[in-house]
Write an enzyme that holds these catalytic residues in place. Structure first.
Site, PDB file in Angstrom:
ATOM      1  N   HIS A  83       9.933  -0.704  -3.956  1.00 19.31           N
ATOM      2  CA  HIS A  83       8.283  -0.611  -4.352  1.00 19.31           C
ATOM      3  C   HIS A  83       8.787  -0.913  -5.814  1.00 19.31           C
ATOM      4  O   HIS A  83       8.300   0.794  -6.814  1.00 19.31           O
ATOM      5  CB  HIS A  83       8.683   1.275  -4.061  1.00 19.31           C
ATOM      6  CG  HIS A  83       7.380   1.419  -4.154  1.00 19.31           C
ATOM      7  ND1 HIS A  83       6.658   2.461  -3.287  1.00 19.31           N
ATOM      8  CD2 HIS A  83       6.169   1.462  -5.228  1.00 19.31           C
ATOM      9  CE1 HIS A  83       5.273   3.464  -3.838  1.00 19.31           C
ATOM     10  NE2 HIS A  83       4.486   1.778  -4.197  1.00 19.31           N
ATOM     11  N   GLU A 114      11.056   6.506   1.444  1.00 11.61           N
ATOM     12  CA  GLU A 114      11.395   6.631   0.137  1.00 11.61           C
ATOM     13  C   GLU A 114      12.679   6.934  -1.020  1.00 11.61           C
ATOM     14  O   GLU A 114      11.662   7.969  -0.966  1.00 11.61           O
ATOM     15  CB  GLU A 114      10.784   5.700  -1.059  1.00 11.61           C
ATOM     16  CG  GLU A 114       9.750   4.431   0.144  1.00 11.61           C
ATOM     17  CD  GLU A 114       8.296   3.482  -0.781  1.00 11.61           C
ATOM     18  OE1 GLU A 114       8.335   4.487  -2.405  1.00 11.61           O
ATOM     19  OE2 GLU A 114       8.041   2.713  -0.596  1.00 11.61           O
ATOM     20  N   SER A 147       7.272  -3.083  -7.149  1.00 12.65           N
ATOM     21  CA  SER A 147       5.830  -4.082  -7.669  1.00 12.65           C
ATOM     22  C   SER A 147       4.741  -4.086  -8.974  1.00 12.65           C
ATOM     23  O   SER A 147       4.735  -4.767  -9.505  1.00 12.65           O
ATOM     24  CB  SER A 147       4.977  -4.770  -6.230  1.00 12.65           C
ATOM     25  OG  SER A 147       4.490  -3.168  -6.511  1.00 12.65           O
ATOM     26  N   ALA A 205       0.454  -1.636  -0.345  1.00 10.20           N
ATOM     27  CA  ALA A 205       0.205   0.307  -0.215  1.00 10.20           C
ATOM     28  C   ALA A 205       0.913   1.132   0.006  1.00 10.20           C
ATOM     29  O   ALA A 205       1.517   1.553  -0.869  1.00 10.20           O
ATOM     30  CB  ALA A 205      -1.079  -0.333   1.106  1.00 10.20           C
ATOM     31  N   ARG A 206       1.137   1.688   1.103  1.00  8.54           N
ATOM     32  CA  ARG A 206       2.241   2.919   1.247  1.00  8.54           C
ATOM     33  C   ARG A 206       2.322   3.116   2.435  1.00  8.54           C
ATOM     34  O   ARG A 206       2.949   2.516   3.440  1.00  8.54           O
ATOM     35  CB  ARG A 206       1.494   4.039   1.452  1.00  8.54           C
ATOM     36  CG  ARG A 206       0.982   4.759   0.322  1.00  8.54           C
ATOM     37  CD  ARG A 206       1.831   5.536  -0.875  1.00  8.54           C
ATOM     38  NE  ARG A 206       1.454   6.078  -1.777  1.00  8.54           N
ATOM     39  CZ  ARG A 206       1.320   5.333  -2.973  1.00  8.54           C
ATOM     40  NH1 ARG A 206       0.996   4.349  -3.462  1.00  8.54           N
ATOM     41  NH2 ARG A 206       1.203   6.169  -3.764  1.00  8.54           N
ATOM     42  N   ASP A 235       7.236  -3.658  -0.072  1.00  6.50           N
ATOM     43  CA  ASP A 235       7.360  -3.154  -1.275  1.00  6.50           C
ATOM     44  C   ASP A 235       7.550  -1.303  -1.059  1.00  6.50           C
ATOM     45  O   ASP A 235       8.408  -0.999  -1.932  1.00  6.50           O
ATOM     46  CB  ASP A 235       6.225  -3.556  -2.205  1.00  6.50           C
ATOM     47  CG  ASP A 235       6.421  -3.345  -3.835  1.00  6.50           C
ATOM     48  OD1 ASP A 235       8.061  -3.677  -4.286  1.00  6.50           O
ATOM     49  OD2 ASP A 235       5.891  -2.683  -4.331  1.00  6.50           O
TER      50      ASP A 235
END
Length: 312
Positions: free
Chosen positions: A272, A253, A274, A223-224, A248
Site C-alpha cells: 500500500h 494490512e 503507491s 483499490a482495496r 498494492d
C-alpha cells in the site's frame, strides 16, 4: 467565529496561510482530538489510527464540513455522516499521479520479471538472458474504475501501446458496462482494479472471474484488498491458472509475516505504498483545503465531494 479542529500533522503547511479570523484547535493525539472537536464546524481529522478518526467524528456533533486526505473513507461511520448531513471532501486525485505511475511500474516489473533481475544483481550474478520477455506493446488491459486514478492510468498505458478498455456505467465506444465485462475477461492480458470500496465492489473478483481469465493474465489491484476474494486469488496463483498479481492492497494490512502471499513468486506485494511514493501529498492537500475553505466561507460549493450514501 468559525471553529476548525485540525490534525497537527498538517499544521506546518496550513497554519501560516489560514485567515486570522478563524478559531483553530490543533490536536496530535486521540485524547486531544476528542477535546478539540465538540464545538468544531469544520474538521480535518486525519490520523494514522483510523479507529481514532472514527471516534473523533462521532464526538464532533456540530460538524458541518469534514475534510480528509484519504480518497477512500469506508472506515468511517458513514451512517453518522448521513444522519448529521455533513458535507465531506476527500483526497480524490491527490495521489492519482503516483498511483498511476505505480500501476505502470508494477506491470513493467512483472512483464520483464525485474524482481529476478534484482535478485541476480544482489547475488552479483550476471544473467545472460532476460527472465521476463513480455512486452506491454500490443497487450490488452481491462480497467475497472475510471475515477481520478483510472483517468491517469489509461493514457500512461496507451503511451506504451497498450489497448485499454474501460468499465463504466455510462458505456460508450470502447467502453464496457458493469454487466458486460465479466463475459469478456478472457480477452485481456491485464486486469486493473481502480474501483472505490463499496458493498457493490466487495469481492467483485472471485473464483469465477479468476477462472475466466487467460492463463497468463495478471491482475493489478490498487483499490482495496476486499475487492478480490483473496483465498480464491491465492488458490489461482498457487495453481498458476493466472499469470500473476501485483497487489498494492491486501487483506489484512499489514499482511502478517507468515501469510502465504509472501511465499508466492507470482504475487508481487507493494504494501500500500503507491499513494505515498511522492513528496507532494500534503502540499497538494493543504492547498486544496485552503481553496475550499475560502469557498466555504463565501457560501460556494467545495470539492471533491465524497458521498457517504454511495461510499465514494
Amino acid at each position: 467565529m468559525t471553529i476548525l479542529a485540525v490534525s497537527g500533522l498538517i499544521r506546518p503547511l496550513l497554519e501560516p496561510q489560514l485567515p486570522g479570523d478563524v478559531d483553530v484547535r490543533w490536536f496530535m493525539t486521540h485524547e486531544e482530538a476528542l477535546e478539540a472537536v465538540p464545538e468544531a464546524e469544520i474538521g480535518w481529522f486525519d490520523m494514522y489510527d483510523q479507529a481514532a478518526m472514527a471516534d473523533t467524528l462521532r464526538a464532533a456533533k456540530k460538524l458541518k464540513w469534514l475534510n480528509s486526505i484519504y480518497a477512500g473513507l469506508d472506515f468511517l461511520p458513514l451512517d453518522v455522516l448521513i444522519e448529521r448531513g455533513v458535507t465531506v471532501t476527500n483526497g480524490a486525485g491527490i495521489n492519482a499521479i503516483t498511483i498511476a505511475e505505480y500501476v505502470v511500474m508494477g506491470m513493467l516489473n512483472i512483464a520483464k520479471d525485474y524482481r529476478s533481475v534484482m535478485r541476480a544483481a544482489e547475488r552479483r550474478e550476471w544473467l545472460l538472458d532476460s527472465p521476463g520477455k513480455r512486452e506491454l506493446h500490443g497487450s490488452k488491459a481491462l480497467l475497472l474504475g475510471y475515477g481520478a486514478i483510472g483517468k491517469l492510468i489509461k493514457p500512461r498505458l496507451e503511451a506504451f501501446d497498450v489497448d485499454v478498455t474501460v468499465v463504466r456505467r455510462s458505456g460508450g465506444e470502447g467502453v464496457l458496462t458493469p454487466d458486460e465485462w465479466r463475459a469478456k475477461l478472457g480477452e485481456f492480458d491485464w486486469i486493473i482494479l481502480a474501483v472505490p470500496a463499496t458493498s457493490e465492489t466487495d469481492g467483485m473478483i472471485g473464483a469465477d472471474e479468476l477462472a475466466a481469465m487467460k492463463s497468463d493474465a495478471v491482475i493489478v489491484n490498487i483499490a482495496r484488498g476486499a475487492v478480490i476474494d483473496q483465498p480464491a486469488l491465492i488458490e489461482a496463483l498457487q495453481a498458476k491458472t493466472i499469470g500473476g498479481a501485483f497487489l498494492d492492497v491486501t487483506t489484512p494490512e499489514p499482511l502478517p509475516e507468515d501469510h502465504v502471499l509472501w511465499t508466492l513468486d507470482n504475487a508481487h506485494i507493494s504494501m500500500h505504498l503507491s499513494g505515498r511514493a511522492q513528496d507532494k501529498m500534503f502540499i497538494r492537500s493543504a492547498a486544496r483545503f485552503l481553496e475550499n475553505l475560502a469557498k466555504y466561507r463565501r457560501g460556494e460549493p467545495v470539492a471533491p465531494i465524497f458521498d457517504p450514501v454511495r461510499g465514494y
